[in-house]
Design a protein around this motif. Structure first.
Motif, short mmCIF file in Angstrom:
data_model
loop_
_atom_site.label_atom_id
_atom_site.label_comp_id
_atom_site.label_asym_id
_atom_site.label_seq_id
_atom_site.Cartn_x
_atom_site.Cartn_y
_atom_site.Cartn_z
N VAL A 240 1.61 -1.25 8.29
CA VAL A 240 2.36 -1.98 9.52
C VAL A 240 3.56 -2.77 8.33
CG1 VAL A 240 2.64 -4.81 10.34
CG2 VAL A 240 -0.01 -3.89 10.63
N LYS A 241 4.61 -2.60 9.33
CA LYS A 241 5.48 -3.04 8.06
C LYS A 241 6.25 -3.87 8.40
CE LYS A 241 10.77 -0.21 7.41
NZ LYS A 241 11.41 -2.38 7.80
N ALA A 242 6.14 -4.96 7.31
CA ALA A 242 6.09 -6.20 7.25
C ALA A 242 6.46 -6.51 5.82
CB ALA A 242 4.82 -6.96 7.81
N ASP A 243 7.04 -7.93 5.49
CA ASP A 243 7.06 -8.11 4.93
C ASP A 243 6.67 -9.69 4.68
OD1 ASP A 243 8.94 -9.98 2.19
OD2 ASP A 243 10.98 -9.71 3.48
N ILE A 244 6.12 -9.72 2.98
CA ILE A 244 5.38 -10.67 2.52
C ILE A 244 5.36 -11.72 2.93
CG2 ILE A 244 3.15 -8.99 1.12
CD1 ILE A 244 4.99 -9.89 -0.99
N CYS A 245 7.30 -11.71 2.00
CA CYS A 245 7.51 -13.61 3.11
C CYS A 245 7.71 -13.48 3.79
CB CYS A 245 9.42 -13.17 2.34
SG CYS A 245 8.89 -13.16 0.53
N ALA B 138 5.06 -6.43 -4.71
CA ALA B 138 5.23 -6.38 -5.37
C ALA B 138 6.64 -6.61 -6.17
CB ALA B 138 5.15 -7.13 -7.13
N GLU B 139 7.96 -6.87 -6.52
CA GLU B 139 9.00 -5.77 -7.45
C GLU B 139 8.22 -5.69 -8.52
OE1 GLU B 139 12.07 -4.56 -6.44
OE2 GLU B 139 11.46 -5.25 -4.34
N SER B 140 8.37 -4.52 -8.64
CA SER B 140 7.68 -4.22 -10.48
C SER B 140 8.34 -4.07 -11.72
CB SER B 140 6.24 -3.25 -10.47
OG SER B 140 6.35 -1.88 -9.79
N HIS B 141 9.90 -3.87 -11.54
CA HIS B 141 10.10 -3.12 -12.31
C HIS B 141 11.46 -3.82 -13.45
CE1 HIS B 141 11.95 0.43 -15.64
NE2 HIS B 141 12.80 0.11 -15.06
N ASN C 11 6.89 -3.90 3.31
CA ASN C 11 7.95 -3.89 4.34
C ASN C 11 9.30 -2.21 3.44
OD1 ASN C 11 9.52 -4.53 1.27
ND2 ASN C 11 10.41 -6.23 2.13
N LEU C 12 8.70 -1.80 2.56
CA LEU C 12 9.18 -0.28 2.52
C LEU C 12 10.59 -0.09 1.14
CD1 LEU C 12 7.99 2.09 5.57
CD2 LEU C 12 6.83 2.05 3.34
N THR C 13 10.19 -1.28 1.20
CA THR C 13 11.52 -1.22 0.51
C THR C 13 11.95 0.84 -0.20
OG1 THR C 13 10.35 -1.51 -2.56
CG2 THR C 13 10.93 -3.14 -0.91
N GLY D 171 0.90 -1.03 -0.02
CA GLY D 171 0.33 -0.30 0.14
C GLY D 171 0.84 1.24 -0.19
N ALA D 172 2.11 1.58 -0.10
CA ALA D 172 3.02 2.56 -0.07
C ALA D 172 3.49 2.20 -1.40
CB ALA D 172 4.15 2.30 0.77
N GLY D 173 3.35 1.63 -2.42
CA GLY D 173 3.41 2.03 -4.03
C GLY D 173 2.57 2.61 -4.51
N PHE D 174 3.52 2.43 -5.80
CA PHE D 174 2.36 3.88 -6.88
C PHE D 174 1.38 3.65 -6.38
CE2 PHE D 174 1.64 4.05 -11.26
CZ PHE D 174 0.87 5.18 -10.77
#
Ligand code: NAD
Ligand code: TYD
Length: 349
Positions: free
Chosen positions: A57-62, A84-87, A35-37, A9-12
């Motif tokens: 909540v700062k957390a890693d989906i893995c 996701a990684e999106s690029h 997790n704010l990459t 949710g903190a991405g684009f």
């Protein structure tokens, strides 16, 4: 009371989805797990961060244990999965992080959701947000429909395709209620300036070269991000379990034509002589395995659920350029630190 988990949710796109849900459904709690990459930025949600129905909540989906705890603590009934990684360019440089986040991360969420909802599958939903790139490249005309066979060509699209397959497998095997949507290229405010449109607006502003892959003949189908967020809302609430929905606005642009339009609009808004920034166009070596054309047929979404895009492209692009030009502080913030290193290594310009 409903409690919806939005991953990424903190991405684009995620930030637009969170903003829409928090504002539209004051009785629901919206939990943003991210997790704010490099691509995640809480500034994207500054305007809704203090709303009583929003949580971060700062957390890693893995991280299975963390994910399971979040699902339990908030009694989550619905998941909208965007993290996701999106690029594509980054996936060419480092495919492993794409397998980790997009495949293992999605599988971790699926497994945690299956366990969390094991006694109440019927009133829950796992909504997976995917891309049209899983269908491959349209080299001979036509459109992607929901039944187009998967044929991913980049490490990014391969990882998204794998995640889509896991989502369907969990529906088939464990009866997990799932929906998938596959959307075309998004544009709009808060997009990280590694993607074409914000990168070029920022470079025009700073009189930096505009790196065009190959001859600029590749075609993309562009959708305003708020229209994607609206489509996700409609599908999440009214879509059919087990189904796939394509999302797109029938808005194809050849890169070089789009780039000329971006230049025209940006020069005008910067009060520069028309077309002066065309000299910044720099043709560079093509992206490896560059997909020629994407084009989405979103007829199903329109006929079954009544969704249509709200904006004409020219209007959306103007809004977008204006947003980036008046939010230079946001751009400066996300382009500080690691961005310069990424940029120099990627383009060597
Ligand atoms: P983005 O790169 O802007 O944002 C991704 C977010 O996910 C970031 O906030 C990041 O911090 C977070 N994230 C990454 N790894 C994570 C992890 N391990 N745990 C928790 N959070 C993590 O991406 P976007 O452009 O907003 O795309 C969102 C989703 O939509 C993706 O799944 C993407 O595949 C899909 N999609 C994007 C487009 C597009 O044009 N951008 C089009 C169609 C579909
Ligand atoms: P991008 O925004 O990376 O999205 P995607 O690769 O997922 O479609 O790129 C959009 C198009 O623009 C794509 O055909 C690649 C091209 N492109 C350039 O020509 N130069 C650039 O610097 C970038 C980032 C993209």
């Amino acid at each position: 009371m409903k409690c919806i988990l939005v991953t990424g949710g903190a991405g684009f796109i995620g930030s637009h989805v969170v903003r829409l849900l928090v504002t539209k459904y004051p009785d629901a709690t919206i939990v943003n797990m991210d997790n704010l990459t490099y691509a995640g930025n809480l500034e994207n949600l500054r305007d809704v961060a203090s709303q009583p129905n929003y949580r971060f909540v700062k957390a890693d989906i893995c991280d299975y244990t963390q994910v399971k705890k979040i699902l339990t603590d908030f009694a989550i009934t619905g998941i909208i999965h965007l993290a996701a990684e999106s690029h594509v360019d980054r996936s060419i440089t480092d495919p492993f992080i794409f397998a980790r986040t997009n495949v293992i991360g999605t599988l971790t969420l699926l497994q945690a959701a299956k366990e969390h909802w094991k006694n109440d599958m019927d009133s829950s939903l796992f909504y997976h947000v995917s891309t049209d790139e899983v269908y491959g490249s349209l080299e001979n005309g036509g459109f992607f429909v929901e039944t187009t066979p998967y044929d991913p060509k980049s490490p990014y699209s391969a990882s998204k395709a794998a995640s889509d397959h896991f989502v369907r497998a969990f529906h088939n095997t464990y009866k997990l209620p799932v929906i998938i949507s596959n959307c075309s290229n998004n544009y709009g405010p808060y997009q990280f300036p590694e993607k074409l449109i914000p990168l070029f607006i920022n470079n025009i502003r700073h009189n930096r070269p505009l790196p065009v892959y190959g001859k600029g003949e590749n075609v993309r189908d562009w959708l305003f991000v708020e229209d994607h967020a609206r489509a996700i809302d409609v599908i999440f609430h009214h879509g059919r379990i087990g189904d796939t929905y394509n999302i797109g606005g029938f808005n194809e642009w050849k890169n070089i034509d789009l780039i000329r339009l971006i230049i025209k609009v940006t020069d005008r808004l910067l009060e520069r002589p028309e077309g002066v920034s065309e000299k910044l166009i720099t043709f560079i070596t093509d992206r490896a395995g560059h997909d020629l054309r994407y084009a989405i047929d979103s007829t199903k979404l329109k006929t079954e659920l009544g969704w249509t895009p709200s904006l004409q492209f020219e209007e959306g692009l103007e809004k977008t350029v204006k947003w980036y030009l008046s939010n230079q502080a946001w751009l400066d913030n996300v382009t500080s630190g690691d961005y310069q290193k990424y940029y120099e290594e990627m383009y060597k310009l």
